[in-house]
Design a protein around this motif. Structure first.
Motif: not given
Length: 193
Positions: A92-95, A113-116
């Protein structure tokens, strides 16, 4: 260990040693060449260009992997990095942004740590070795092969291997699930496929 697994294990060991030596010698023009290729392939480096709407997946370099961060930071559109979602599953890929807070993910990889969550159009792919056919030798988990197969089933995806020229092998040992790269960039330039 015998058979294809033993062949791949031996190839991984040799490729890791070649990459380590190349990394120690310096990365040269590799990041600049990658950024230039991305700008050509995606249509520019400025906001409002064709590139600004295309999602680029890079990676956070580990150990002696060649560093894609300058090219990722230069991309005018959304950028993301891979997150391992479990064994046997696609990535999966996080911004990601250059100032993003990072935490340690699976296998020690740094992830935001967070992001779309994003789905990439272009992937910069790390590797241990590559060959003239565009095949890569990874670490053995099959994450990128599963990911490329799944993404390519949904939409066109450009997969760019990023490596040192010293990581080229005459022929990467293959399995039926291996996915080819579309381009390979080294510190010596664009590798012809």
């Amino acid at each position: 260990m015998t058979g294809p697994a033993a062949v791949k294990a031996a190839a991984r060991a040799a490729a890791a040693a070649a990459r380590k030596a190349a990394h120690a010698a310096g990365q040269g023009r590799a990041a600049e060449l990658l950024a230039d290729l991305l700008a050509r392939e995606l249509g520019g480096r400025q906001p409002g260009t064709a590139a600004s709407g295309r999602v680029l997946a890079g990676y956070m370099p580990m150990r002696t992997e060649i560093d894609p961060l300058p090219a990722m930071a230069a991309h005018p559109g959304p950028v993301c990095v891979p997150v391992i979602d479990g064994r046997g599953r696609p990535l999966r890929f996080r911004q990601w942004t250059p100032g993003a807070a990072m935490v340690e993910g699976a296998f020690g990889a740094q992830i935001p740590a967070e992001g779309a969550w994003l789905e990439p159009d272009v992937l910069i792919v790390p590797l241990l070795a590559f060959d003239a056919r565009g095949f890569r030798l990874g670490y053995g988990g099959g994450f990128y092969d599963r990911t490329l197969e799944a993404l390519r089933a949904r939409h066109p995806v450009l997969a760019i291997g990023f490596a040192f020229a010293a990581q080229e092998l005459p022929q990467v040992p293959l399995e039926p699930t291996d996915q080819p790269l579309d381009r390979i960039v080294t510190e010596k330039g664009l590798f012809p496929l």
